[in-house]
Design an enzyme around this catalytic site. Structure first.
Site, PDB file in Angstrom:
ATOM      1  N   HIS A 160      37.489  33.052  63.535  1.00  0.00           N
ATOM      2  CA  HIS A 160      38.144  32.370  64.657  1.00  0.00           C
ATOM      3  C   HIS A 160      39.109  31.282  64.189  1.00  0.00           C
ATOM      4  O   HIS A 160      39.247  30.231  64.816  1.00  0.00           O
ATOM      5  CB  HIS A 160      37.107  31.805  65.631  1.00  0.00           C
ATOM      6  N   SER A 212      31.283  35.249  70.355  1.00  0.00           N
ATOM      7  CA  SER A 212      32.016  35.878  69.260  1.00  0.00           C
ATOM      8  C   SER A 212      31.834  37.389  69.302  1.00  0.00           C
ATOM      9  O   SER A 212      32.193  38.026  70.292  1.00  0.00           O
ATOM     10  CB  SER A 212      31.571  35.264  67.928  1.00  0.00           C
TER      11      SER A 212
END
Length: 312
Positions: free
Chosen positions: A190, A86
């Site tokens: 996300h 991430s």
């Protein structure tokens, strides 16, 4: 063969930066970064409480700064590949020489602010599911309206969605899942909930002048290595609203022949996954400067790249 990896949001804990600032030059470096992004990184990394560093706009630049600082403390190292989970992908982009440290921190500051704004629209969150069959779990999440936002491998998938959807998950776990663990993050990262942040990052990316990666850069999007700096940045932008496929990154580590994995500060999460998914690969997490000597020894034993490719 060595891969250097950087953790994502949720790895931060109160005071975790404190021992690193005692290293020669570290406090000055962090002060310069703080001035460049308008955020007191030293304060948040040493004095702020858990709630303060849970703020997306704070946590993300703090994590990238910690990763860069701990990697620099290793000295002239030469990883064969880099990857990040991430927000850790921005740290990895700096390791690979795609972005310099200041550009990486300026980008992550904008990313954190944009994602915090997107998260404020609807109350959302994320929960880790431990155990179970991935196909069964993903189908169940989709039935509940949740997104499998992080497919981490080693029996772990992170679900993201509204707080109501996550509450329904607690009451109705997928078959085979042992536990559902809420994560200390402030939004459904996300997922479609982050779409407003993508446009802001696209604008921020236009000011960047990325270089091509000097080492293999393994992407969260599909686990593939990325050859150009422009493609790395494009993937960094789109990543905020799309799932992290760390499982595929680890598959690529296998294909590359990785024999050792070092996770920069605040290490622990990715080494834990690697221990379960990559048997035989030696792992080390940089938690404090006390880990540096062991990390240097592991790197010297397993890195096959020439030292002059290191850019972190």
């Amino acid at each position: 063969m060595l891969v250097l990896v950087a953790p994502g949001q949720g790895a931060q804990t109160p005071g975790f930066l404190t021992p690193w600032l005692d290293l020669p030059g570290a406090a000055d470096r962090v002060a310069a970064w703080s001035d460049a992004i308008g955020l007191d990184l030293a304060h948040y990394g040493t004095q702020a409480d858990a709630d303060a560093i849970r703020d997306t706009a704070v946590a993300q630049p703090l994590l990238v700064a910690a990763g860069l600082l701990s990697a620099a403390a290793l000295g002239d190292i030469a990883p064969d590949a880099v990857a990040g989970h991430s927000v850790g992908e921005i740290t990895a982009a700096a390791f690979a020489g795609v972005l310099d440290d200041t550009a990486a921190l300026q980008l992550v500051r904008k990313r954190g602010l944009a994602m915090a704004d997107a998260a404020a629209v609807t109350k959302t969150g994320m929960s880790a599911l431990l155990g179970g069959d991935p196909e069964v779990t993903v189908a169940h999440l989709e039935k509940l309206g949740l997104t499998p936002a992080n497919v981490n491998g080693a029996g772990q998938i992170v679900a993201a969605g509204t707080l109501e959807e996550l509450a329904a998950l607690e009451a109705d776990k997928p078959e085979g899942v042992r536990r559902v663990v809420p994560l200390t993050v402030a939004g459904a990262f996300h997922t479609r909930h982050m779409a407003p942040a993508v446009a802001k990052l696209e604008e921020a990316a236009q000011a960047l002048t990325p270089a091509d990666p000097a080492v293999a850069y393994v992407s969260n999007k599909d686990g593939r290595t990325v050859a150009t700096g422009a493609e790395v940045v494009s993937r960094l932008v789109g990543q905020v609203a799309n799932p992290v496929r760390w499982d595929l990154c680890m598959e690529t580590f296998k294909e590359l022949g990785v024999t050792a994995l070092v996770e920069v500060c605040p290490g622990g999460t990715l080494t834990g996954l690697a221990k379960r998914a990559l048997p035989g690969v030696k792992t080390l997490a940089l938690k404090t400067p006390d880990d540096l000597d062991a990390a240097r020894a592991l790197i010297a034993e397993h890195s096959s790249a020439p030292a002059d490719t290191q850019t972190a």
